[in-house]
Each structure stands twice: as structure tokens, then as C-alpha cells.
Design a protein around this motif. Structure first.
Motif, PDB file in Angstrom:
ATOM      1  N   SER A 167       0.837  -1.208   0.000  1.00  0.00           N
ATOM      2  CA  SER A 167       0.000   0.000   0.000  1.00  0.00           C
ATOM      3  C   SER A 167       0.864   1.247   0.000  1.00  0.00           C
ATOM      4  O   SER A 167       1.943   1.269   0.599  1.00  0.00           O
ATOM      5  N   TRP A 169       0.981   5.230   1.128  1.00  0.00           N
ATOM      6  CA  TRP A 169       0.362   6.141   2.088  1.00  0.00           C
ATOM      7  C   TRP A 169       1.044   7.488   2.014  1.00  0.00           C
ATOM      8  O   TRP A 169       2.272   7.592   2.117  1.00  0.00           O
ATOM      9  N   ASN A 182       1.152  -5.429   4.916  1.00  0.00           N
ATOM     10  CA  ASN A 182       0.469  -5.995   6.081  1.00  0.00           C
ATOM     11  C   ASN A 182       0.793  -7.476   6.217  1.00  0.00           C
ATOM     12  O   ASN A 182       0.107  -8.217   6.898  1.00  0.00           O
ATOM     13  N   GLY A 185       0.597  -9.942   9.444  1.00  0.00           N
ATOM     14  CA  GLY A 185      -0.266  -9.255  10.386  1.00  0.00           C
ATOM     15  C   GLY A 185       0.211  -7.873  10.782  1.00  0.00           C
ATOM     16  O   GLY A 185      -0.362  -7.246  11.659  1.00  0.00           O
ATOM     17  N   MET A 187       0.554  -4.010  10.807  1.00  0.00           N
ATOM     18  CA  MET A 187      -0.372  -2.942  10.462  1.00  0.00           C
ATOM     19  C   MET A 187       0.276  -1.600  10.764  1.00  0.00           C
ATOM     20  O   MET A 187       1.156  -1.477  11.614  1.00  0.00           O
ATOM     21  N   GLY A 188      -0.178  -0.560  10.034  1.00  0.00           N
ATOM     22  CA  GLY A 188       0.309   0.790  10.294  1.00  0.00           C
ATOM     23  C   GLY A 188       1.808   0.895  10.152  1.00  0.00           C
ATOM     24  O   GLY A 188       2.422   0.295   9.277  1.00  0.00           O
ATOM     25  N   GLU A 190       4.129  -0.416  11.724  1.00  0.00           N
ATOM     26  CA  GLU A 190       4.880  -1.665  11.884  1.00  0.00           C
ATOM     27  C   GLU A 190       5.286  -2.265  10.546  1.00  0.00           C
ATOM     28  O   GLU A 190       6.301  -2.936  10.443  1.00  0.00           O
ATOM     29  N   GLY A 191       4.485  -2.033   9.508  1.00  0.00           N
ATOM     30  CA  GLY A 191       4.753  -2.640   8.209  1.00  0.00           C
ATOM     31  C   GLY A 191       5.462  -1.724   7.225  1.00  0.00           C
ATOM     32  O   GLY A 191       5.445  -1.979   6.023  1.00  0.00           O
TER      33      GLY A 191
END
Length: 368
Positions: A167, A169, A182, A185, A187-188, A190-191
Motif C-alpha cells: 500500500s 500512504w 500488512n 499481520g 499494520m500501520g 509496523e509494516g
């Protein structure tokens, strides 16, 4: 031996920078040629179309040039223009209008027993005539962006692989575009995998701010680098794709409620009591009735599959609708399929909660 040089080569009169600070792609496969080039003097770059490239007919080689001792020119094939930009330049009118100039070089010639363990990066700008700048930046053919991540998070790359969807951003202050996964697992933040190169950020930010999107995936990966392919979707394409998805959804719903159905088990439905109904008047064990409209009505109003629940006196107790309340989907579809297949519904209240939610048990019986 560490080499770092920042170049501020003069841009010819009438030319401007079209794309800036791009990394020469594939340089790790041509380390010997690249090191020979960067150790020379009076350096410059040239483009050369690679028409016979078996993996990319749009490929553009980058040739590192330097002046030889006896006055000639040394030419070294050091890598390629990043694939997405090469495709755009090759398929447009810009190939014979643009040219590269060096931006900076960072090389660490660390070799042990003839094995290169260092690293080498060569960056360049693409320059062209000022009158073509706006056309170059906005041409619709430039809709597939392929780039290597900047500021790579190597620990995250270890869990990623070719084919993974990622993704893009945009930072709130629009100072950069971050690439996330992601996978595992994460998310945000962390990835976070790294950043989109600077020369593509403005274009991506502008497209996303207008409602556009990107389908992005990993196409090559190593311990230290990651190449991302991005298919640009304009706001119009996003709208079209969304409408097509909605049309498919409505067709699927229409097919479901139109098919012949033979119910085998009871099922439940929860609904909220209308404000004008006293909670104490609805009790466990009460017989209630589900009122539906015609099949033709629902097929013409697939965005509102609503049913009503009435008591034995015909008083409206409440309503349930899908897709406004997505958790009703299965029960409402089963109600409509049962009714349209000719079944009568025995309906009993099984519970009433303090917050006025009523659960009813629905048992399709013999055909009407």
C-alpha cells in the motif's frame, strides 16, 4: 575505497529537470563496469535503447562515459533506466528529446578474494526542453510506475516476497509517500517498508489527493532492495471500477433471492424495537409476523432489502434491512428466498434485551 561525489552539472540553456535523483537499475549485476566508470575522470551518462532485450522491449541502457587518456571515450554499460519510466519514454515522443545527467555517486569498493562485498549507487536526473515539461509530467501514458524503494527497512523485507500486495500512504503534510505491507499481520507503521523515490512523489500525491488509487505489488526483492510495480488508477477509473463491483454485487444478490430454495433449518433474526413500542409488550414466546414486499419490488430496489416485523394485531414492531445493516444479510436473504419459494414462516420471539433488541426464531414450514 569509498567514493562519494555529488554532481551539479550545468543544465543546457532551454532545458529543465523532468525527473530527479533516479537510481540506475540493475547496477549490482554490472559492478565491475560501474566501478571502472566511477573511478575515472570527466564523467557523463548517455541513454541507449535496448531493442533486443528479451525481458523488456522498452528497456533503455545507461552508458557511463569518461574521457580516455589518449583523447578517446570510454563507454561502460552500467545499468538501466527504471522500468516504468523507460516504458514511458520509449513509447512516447520523448526518447530523442531527453537525456541523463549525473546526480551523485556512492561507491564502497570492498572486495575480498575477488568477491565484491561493498555497494554502489549511481543516481541521475532526466532533463529535457522546457517547453515539453508540462506534457512530460501529465501524459496519460505514464500510468505504470516501477521503482526501487528508498530508505529500505531490511528487517521488513525479510518477511516479504515477490507478488505481495503493498500500500502507498501519503504523509499528512504531503512531505513523502510511504510504502507499507500488512504481511505477517503487520499494520500501520509496523509494516513500513520504505519510501517512494522523490521524483515520483509529487505525481502520486496529486493523483491520490484527487481520488485516484494505485494497485501496487512487489516484482523483485533481495536483502537490501525491493522493486515495486504500481498501476495508476485515475479518479474516473476508480469510479468505474467501483460501479462495476457494485453491479456485480447487485447481480449476485438478485440471483440469490430468485433461485428456488428448500429451507432445511430454523434461523434467527435480531431487530431493534421501534421507539413508539413499549418494551414490556414484547415478550419471549410471542408469535410475530414478517411482512415482505413482492419479488419485483426487491429486484428493483436491491440497495434496500427491508423486511418488517409485526405483532399479532398488525402493529409494526420494527424493521431489518440490508445492506444498511450488514449483519442482517444471511437472515434477510433466507427470509426472501423462503417466501419467494412459497414457504410459510412460523416466527416466535426468543429474547428481548435491555437495549430493546429483539431476537426472533424463524422456521419455514409447508408451502403456502
Amino acid at each position: 575505497m569509498i567514493i562519494y561525489e555529488s554532481y551539479n552539472q550545468a543544465i543546457p540553456s532551454g532545458f529543465v529537470v523532468f525527473d530527479s535523483d533516479m537510481m540506475v537499475a540493475g547496477i549490482n549485476h554490472r559492478v565491475k563496469e560501474a566501478l571502472t566508470f566511477v573511478k575515472a575522470k570527466n564523467l557523463w551518462l548517455e541513454f541507449e535503447r535496448d531493442y533486443t532485450n528479451p525481458s523488456d522491449s522498452n528497456a533503455i541502457k545507461i552508458i557511463g562515459c569518461s574521457k580516455a587518456l589518449l583523447g578517446g571515450i570510454e563507454r561502460h554499460f552500467i545499468g538501466f533506466v527504471p522500468r516504468g519510466i523507460a516504458k514511458y519514454i520509449s513509447q512516447s515522443k520523448f526518447y530523442d528529446k531527453v537525456q541523463p545527467i549525473l546526480s551523485n555517486i556512492l561507491a564502497n569498493d570492498y572486495t575480498v578474494e575477488n568477491i565484491f562485498l561493498g555497494n554502489i549507487e549511481i543516481k541521475f536526473h532526466i532533463i529535457g526542453p522546457v517547453e515539453l515539461y508540462q506534457t512530460y509530467q501529465t501524459a496519460t501514458a505514464y500510468n505504470e510506475l516501477i521503482f526501487h524503494l528508498n530508505s529500505v527497512n531490511r528487517s521488513i523485507l525479510q518477511i516479504c516476497e515477490v507478488g505481495d500486495i503493498v500500500s502507498l500512504w501519503v504523509k499528512p503534510d504531503k512531505s513523502g509517500v510511504v510504502v507499507f505491507t500488512n504481511k505477517g499481520g503487520l499494520m500501520g507503521g509496523e509494516g513500513k517498508m520504505g519510501y517512494v523515490p522523490r521524483h515520483l512523489q509529487e505525481r502520486i500525491i496529486e493523483n491520490i489527493s484527487k481520488g485516484g488509487l494505485y494497485n501496487s505489488e512487489i516484482i523483485s526483492i533481495s536483502d537490501e532492495s525491493c522493486e515495486i510495480k504500481n498501476q495508476e488508477l485515475t479518479p474516473e477509473e476508480v469510479k468505474r471500477i467501483g460501479q462495476e463491483a457494485m453491479d456485480r454485487y447487485y447481480k449476485r444478490i438478485a440471483d440469490e433471492i430468485s433461485k428456488s430454495y428448500k429451507p432445511k433449518t430454523s434461523f434467527t433474526l435480531d431487530f431493534l424495537l421501534s421507539d413508539d413500542i413499549e418494551k414490556k409488550k414484547v415478550k419471549k414466546g410471542n408469535i410475530v409476523y414478517i411482512v415482505t414486499k413482492s419479488k419485483e419490488y426487491y429486484l428493483s430496489n436491491l440497495d434496500n432489502l427491508e423486511v418488517e416485523i409485526h405483532d399479532s394485531k398488525g402493529i409494526l414492531l420494527g424493521k431489518a434491512s440490508y445492506p444498511q445493516q450488514t449483519f442482517f444479510r444471511s437472515s434477510i436473504i433466507r427470509i426472501l428466498r423462503s417466501v419467494f419459494s412459497g414457504y410459510f414462516l412460523d416466527v416466535n420471539v426468543v429474547s428481548v434485551t435491555k437495549n430493546r433488541w429483539v431476537s426472533i426464531l424463524i422456521t419455514p414450514t409447508q408451502k403456502l
